[in-house]
Design a protein around this motif. Structure first.
Motif, short mmCIF file in Angstrom:
data_model
loop_
_atom_site.label_atom_id
_atom_site.label_comp_id
_atom_site.label_asym_id
_atom_site.label_seq_id
_atom_site.Cartn_x
_atom_site.Cartn_y
_atom_site.Cartn_z
N UNK C 211 0.84 -1.22 0.00
CA UNK C 211 0.00 0.00 0.00
C UNK C 211 0.87 1.26 0.00
N UNK C 212 0.40 2.34 -0.65
CA UNK C 212 1.22 3.57 -0.65
C UNK C 212 1.24 4.20 0.74
N UNK C 213 2.36 4.84 1.03
CA UNK C 213 2.57 5.49 2.34
C UNK C 213 2.78 6.97 2.05
N UNK C 250 8.68 -5.84 -9.32
CA UNK C 250 10.07 -6.01 -8.85
C UNK C 250 10.24 -5.23 -7.54
N UNK C 251 11.40 -5.32 -7.00
CA UNK C 251 11.73 -4.68 -5.72
C UNK C 251 11.95 -3.17 -5.94
N UNK C 252 11.09 -2.51 -6.72
CA UNK C 252 11.35 -1.07 -6.97
C UNK C 252 10.29 -0.26 -6.25
N UNK C 253 10.42 1.05 -6.28
CA UNK C 253 9.44 1.90 -5.61
C UNK C 253 8.78 2.80 -6.64
N UNK C 254 7.48 3.04 -6.46
CA UNK C 254 6.76 3.97 -7.36
C UNK C 254 6.30 5.17 -6.54
N UNK C 255 6.33 6.33 -7.20
CA UNK C 255 5.82 7.55 -6.53
C UNK C 255 4.37 7.72 -6.99
N UNK C 270 16.38 20.45 -4.39
CA UNK C 270 15.89 20.08 -3.05
C UNK C 270 14.60 19.27 -3.18
N UNK C 271 13.83 19.50 -4.27
CA UNK C 271 12.63 18.66 -4.46
C UNK C 271 13.06 17.21 -4.63
N UNK C 272 14.09 17.01 -5.46
CA UNK C 272 14.52 15.62 -5.73
C UNK C 272 15.12 15.01 -4.46
N UNK C 273 15.89 15.84 -3.72
CA UNK C 273 16.45 15.32 -2.46
C UNK C 273 15.33 14.86 -1.52
N UNK C 274 14.27 15.68 -1.46
CA UNK C 274 13.19 15.36 -0.49
C UNK C 274 12.50 14.06 -0.90
N UNK C 275 12.30 13.89 -2.23
CA UNK C 275 11.66 12.63 -2.67
C UNK C 275 12.58 11.47 -2.33
N UNK C 276 13.87 11.67 -2.51
CA UNK C 276 14.87 10.63 -2.18
C UNK C 276 14.77 10.27 -0.69
N UNK C 277 14.68 11.32 0.16
CA UNK C 277 14.59 11.08 1.61
C UNK C 277 13.29 10.35 1.93
N UNK C 278 12.21 10.75 1.26
CA UNK C 278 10.91 10.10 1.52
C UNK C 278 11.01 8.62 1.17
N UNK C 279 11.71 8.32 0.08
CA UNK C 279 11.79 6.90 -0.34
C UNK C 279 12.57 6.11 0.71
N UNK C 280 13.66 6.69 1.22
CA UNK C 280 14.44 5.97 2.26
C UNK C 280 13.56 5.74 3.49
N UNK D 204 4.39 6.66 -10.96
CA UNK D 204 5.61 6.90 -11.74
C UNK D 204 6.77 6.20 -11.04
N UNK D 205 7.46 5.27 -11.73
CA UNK D 205 8.66 4.67 -11.09
C UNK D 205 9.63 5.75 -10.65
N UNK D 206 10.33 5.52 -9.58
CA UNK D 206 11.05 6.61 -8.91
C UNK D 206 12.15 7.18 -9.79
#
Lengths: 303, 214, 307, 239
Positions: C211-213, C250-255, C270-280, D204-206
């Motif tokens: 489920x999406x978080x 697969x073991x990937x993540x979707x936004x 900083x937008x990309x950094x924040x998405x990166x942090x959210x994924x972690x 959208x894939x990351x």
């Protein structure tokens, strides 16, 4: 990178402590609930705060502890809004700037007043308070700023009159503020404590505890503005401050009285743990139990 | 940037502050000066206190000041309605500047010391000057004590009451600059009337509807 | 909720955040201790209560509804989860009366956007389409009991908890006259004297591991951080609501949803950094959540309110 | 140009009346995926002094009006309050989503500290929605803001792009955005190079998120000259 999702604790924090024998200072018979008769022979006693008479019997109107002062009976509730006394040191937040005074929140029933006259103004204390000062009031103290003051007078309706006419009172600069129920603050003469770990704590009687790198020596400059130094707090001082703040929160959660001694013991005992762990359930309960035991032991060894 | 060039909001006006002083309509972001409204660049010079020449750069939407300012600005002549009269202040609502009418009105204060020129504290009650529900022509002025509300003044001759109604809502006619007469009861009341230039007749007697055919 | 703190306190806090040490000792990527408890409300088909750091308190409950819909109007299968978020007055005085409704609608809309593709994440969700023109409708009601910062994170945990607690009855479809269909609860054949109603109905559960978080990543000064307490929220420049889910194949993540809120400007990196942090952060929370959902003990509902 | 003196004073030829369904016909010739639909923007639509803006991308038409800072008894904070009235969006959740997005974009652009205690009312009417309503609304509001004279950081441009099995399409209409993996409405202040609003939807894939946002940013930049010309023209008409 800690994510920890746990189930609800089996029993709540303060219950855990009360089960241990650390809690012996309140004997059960004296606790009353509203509507419960307070004493058996109503004629000899006078009726005090928190009680009323119902067909000849003194009955309690509050849930709390019965206290007897030679012939006066009153019920004192445990959790109560801060009722100030003259001479109390309080940490307050300015809520509103009015024409000749500041309204400050001291978490009591009513906001406290800080009149323009009882504040250390720039250029010494003897200047006449003229109209020009009223305009520049918000320059001295803005809405939302924290001050440390002393209760000068308690008015008939309970509002407190504060004053900061002393070098150690005045505007508070950088630091962390923690709100604590006022009944946890132990009555003590000294409120300003400079702890050996490189930081200082102001324990306000109204339940606001202020952790700061250094005590506010409000050296008022000639040009009227408080010296506002904006330099960064060094990292080690910040670490110590945050650890003390976490200790205070732990003491608050387990309703252990807050005074210099309890703070220092908690600080030393929390050394082995990381600051983050202090807010977690299991470590904090174990730690609280140890602290309570240590304090009880010291208390009994004193008298 | 020569004066008169048209600028859209967000356009770079200056690379660095240089010797200009920033007027309104401009803002500074990472050391460059950008325009914050759409309009014309305008550079004017004025002598400040220590009388050296200061160049001020600003962006203006049009030459007429009323067009520039969205809010009542100091010095603007506004029409306002007196809502309540207190001891030291009369509370008024600013209705319009010139022909720009505000949907929700701005609250303003008319201090007693601004009723007549050069007398700071005068003894006469407010009644002889303005009463509630009067429409007045006033000038917005600066007052140190009050910060959040606008401060009005009707100290000059051409400012003051423009239209007022008697007890029964009947129109009052202007007799001279400080008395009006009720068209129904004939009673005279003191008012500080505005000396409005002749070409706009205030209202005619018969219809009580107010139309200014300026 | 508006927490009044002075500029000096803000300055102290911002310096701390930029040196990765917050006022309560956490680093920028740490969450406050979370308490998740399922089966809290007995009157619902699935419920869950989440407490974030003993302050933010969220309660989610699901009611199932058998809905008949016009197949011509909606030929394609639609996602059956409908969100409704409301802010109780005791969360904060500004939500008394109609105060919280508009804000609640906006949060619900964000969850609708994040869950718009839930048919792909939750494999057996299409099973809710019972028959031609009949489907199970999942009404998700979330109420915020206590407001103390970063409630979208608490809501998304509560939503996943409630969905994992959800039991949907098995049904049999018997064609009826006039092209209509009658839907009957499937009961396992039971000998013995049990009357038909007492026989427990077979239930099936949704597989919610993907489920999406929805996490809020906030920017204070130059640092990005997750899970802000009210003091930190008063110094926030801009916030990004990021919905991330695990890719079923697969073991990937979707936004699944990114929203910039809080009225601030953000640089592209900083937008990309924040998405990166959210994924972690999502990866960490998924593991903790999976561990938590497995060890769920059976306890009578409402226990955690007795503490 | 003959203009009808109605309350809507858009010159006649700009209101190119093409019936919507007839539009579908020439849709079949495959539109270049990096081009915007035929667009028409106007800054300052009504004669009145208040700020108004109109934006039309293909068949999506949005009208925005801003009523300048106005007094309001109840609001005393040290910054301006922004109220938004969004009309014309049928779907209830879409309405709430768009409202949150637009308010966040606008309050990041307007200097709210300059109008303490004042209220700024914004009326947005979505006349017809054929995909990309949010980005059209944001463009219309940016034009209205420029026309209203309220001080703000600068003109904002916004673009709506979608990703369909690793092919990026700009400004798709509803028919073109069938079966799309995901899409983003990206609004952006060109002079500071910072984003004021992002609304990404779908799945959208990351690793594609980065270049989807980058693509949207390029498209938003390509819109800047059009908006700039419209604003400068409106300042001319003001004289």
């Amino acid at each position: 990178m800690s994510y920890e999702i746990s189930g609800p604790p089996l029993i709540s924090p303060w219950m855990m402590l009360s089960m241990s024998e650390a809690r012996t200072d309140i004997d059960e018979t004296k606790i009353v609930i509203p509507g419960q008769p307070v004493c058996d022979a109503p004629q000899q006693f006078m009726r005090g705060h928190g009680t009323y008479t119902r067909d000849g019997e003194i009955v309690s109107s509050l849930s709390g502890v019965v206290q007897q002062l030679n012939r006066l009976l009153m019920v004192k509730t445990i959790k109560q809004r801060y009722a100030g006394e003259v001479g109390d040191v309080v940490v307050a937040r300015v809520v509103e700037v009015q024409s000749k005074r500041w309204k400050c929140d001291v978490t009591s029933r009513l906001h406290a007043n800080l009149p323009l006259g009882s504040v250390l103004l720039p250029g010494g204390d003897f200047r006449r308070k003229d109209v020009e000062d009223e305009e520049k009031m918000s320059e001295f103290l803005k809405k939302g700023e924290l001050i440390c003051a002393e209760v000068q007078q308690v008015q008939h309706d309970g509002t407190l009159m504060l004053h900061t006419r002393n070098n150690k009172y005045g505007k508070l600069q950088q630091g962390i503020m923690i709100k604590v129920p006022p009944h946890l603050i132990k009555k003590s003469k000294k409120h300003f404590h400079t702890l050996p770990y490189g930081m200082a704590v102001i324990i306000g009687c109204n339940g606001n505890v202020w952790v700061t790198p250094s005590l506010p020596e409000t050296t008022v400059e000639e040009d009227g503005s408080h010296i506002t130094e904006f330099q960064k707090v060094p990292q080690d001082v910040r670490l110590a401050m945050i650890r003390v703040a976490a200790c205070i929160r732990l003491l608050r959660d387990y309703s252990i009285a807050i005074f210099l001694n309890s703070l220092t013991t908690c600080y030393e005992m929390s050394q082995p743990y990381d600051i983050k762990e202090l807010s977690e359930q299991d470590t904090s309960s174990r730690l609280a139990y140890l602290i309570a035991a240590r304090l009880m032991q010291e208390f009994s060894s004193q008298n | 940037m020569i004066t008169g060039t048209i600028v859209a909001p967000g356009d770079k006006v200056l690379d660095r502050v240089g010797q200009y002083r920033l007027g309104n309509g401009l803002y500074e972001a990472n050391k460059r000066i950008y325009s914050s409204i759409a309009g014309y660049v305008n550079i004017y010079t004025f002598k400040d206190k220590s009388d050296n020449l200061v160049q001020v750069i600003e962006v203006r939407r049009s030459t007429d000041p009323r067009e520039n300012e969205l809010l009542p600005y100091v010095g603007a002549v506004v029409t306002a309605k007196v809502m309540a009269v207190g001891l030291r202040f009369a509370k008024c609502d600013i209705i319009a500047i010139g022909d720009k009418v505000y949907k929700k009105r701005f609250s303003a204060l008319l201090p007693k010391k601004k009723l007549r020129p050069l007398e700071p504290e005068l003894s006469e009650p407010f009644k002889n000057f303005v009463r509630t529900n009067d429409y007045i022509l006033a000038k917005v002025c600066e007052d140190v004590g009050i910060k959040d509300k606008f401060v009005l003044s009707i100290a000059e001759d051409e400012l003051g009451v423009v239209l007022c109604r008697g007890k029964f809502g009947e129109a009052m006619k202007k007799v001279d600059w400080n008395t009006v007469i009720s068209t129904r009861t004939g009673k005279t009341e003191p008012r500080k009337m505005a000396k409005v230039p002749q070409n706009c007749v205030l209202f005619n007697d018969d219809s009580s509807a107010m139309e200014t055919d300026a | 909720m508006e927490v009044q703190i002075s500029d000096d306190e803000k300055l102290f806090l911002i310096h701390g955040v930029e040196s990765d040490l917050r006022n309560d000792g956490r680093s920028c990527e740490d969450f406050r201790p979370m308490i998740l408890e399922r089966g809290v409300l007995s009157g619902t088909n699935g419920s869950c209560r989440v407490q974030l750091g003993q302050t933010t308190d969220v309660l989610a409950g699901i009611k199932l509804e058998l809905e008949s819909f016009d197949t011509i109007a909606y030929p394609k299968p639609r996602q059956p989860i409908y969100f409704h978020v409301d802010f109780t007055a005791n969360a904060s005085t500004q939500f008394a009366g109609k105060g919280g409704d508009q804000y609640g609608e906006e949060v619900a809309a964000a969850f609708h956007a994040a869950y718009s593709r839930s048919l792909d994440f939750i494999p057996n969700l299409s099973k809710t389409l019972v028959a031609e023109g009949y489907r199970w409708k999942i009404n998700m009601d979330v109420s915020i009991l206590q407001w103390a910062g970063s409630f979208p994170d608490a809501i998304s945990l509560a939503v996943i908890g409630a969905l994992s607690d959800l039991e949907i009855p098995e049904v049999e479809v018997a064609p009826d006259d006039g092209g209509k269909v009658s839907v009957v609860l499937k009961r396992p054949r039971h000998g013995g004297n049990m009357r038909d109603e007492e026989v427990p109905v077979e239930m099936w559960k949704l597989d919610v591991t993907k489920c999406p978080l929805l996490l809020t990543v906030s920017k204070i000064g130059t640092a990005n951080l997750v899970d802000c307490c009210p003091e930190e929220e008063s110094c926030i420049r801009a916030q990004l609501l990021v919905g991330i889910s695990q890719n079923p194949e697969e073991e990937k993540y979707d936004v699944t949803c990114v929203k910039q809120l809080g009225g601030g400007l953000l640089e592209m990196e900083s937008v990309l950094e924040m998405i990166e942090l959210a994924q972690k952060a999502t990866k960490g929370i998924y593991e903790a959540l999976a561990k938590r959902l497995k060890t769920e003990e059976r306890r009578k509902p409402g226990h955690s309110f007795l503490l | 140009m003959p203009t009808i003196r109605s309350n809507l004073s858009i010159p006649l030829n700009e209101l190119s009346r093409i019936a919507d369904d007839q539009k579908e016909v020439d849709q079949t010739k495959q539109r270049d995926s990096s081009k915007f639909r035929p667009l028409c923007v106007k800054c300052g639509v009504f004669g009145t002094q208040d700020g108004s803006g109109y934006a039309e991308f293909g068949n999506t038409r949005v009208l925005a009006q801003i009523f300048g800072p106005d007094g309001d008894g109840k609001w005393e904070d040290s910054y301006a309050k922004i109220t938004l009235n969004l009309k014309g969006v049928e779907d209830e959740t879409k309405l709430a989503e768009y409202r949150a997005e637009i308010i966040s974009c606008i309050s990041s652009v307007i200097f709210v500290q300059k109008y303490p205690g004042k209220v700024i009312d914004i009326e947005i009417t979505v006349i017809s929605d054929d995909g990309g309503a949010l980005s059209t609304a944001l463009t219309a509001v940016s034009l209205a803001l420029a026309h209203s004279g309220i001080e703000h950081v600068g003109l904002t441009t916004s673009a709506h792009v979608v990703l369909r099995n690793d092919e990026y399409i700009t400004d798709p209409s509803t028919s073109e955005s069938e079966g799309v993996i995901g899409g983003v409405t990206f609004s952006f202040v060109p002079n500071l190079g910072q984003s004021t609003g992002i609304n990404l939807y779908g799945r959208v894939p990351i690793e594609n998120v980065k270049n989807l946002l980058e693509f949207a940013r390029q498209k938003a930049i390509s819109l800047v000259p059009v908006i700039h010309k419209a604003i400068v023209k409106s300042v001319d008409e003001m004289k």
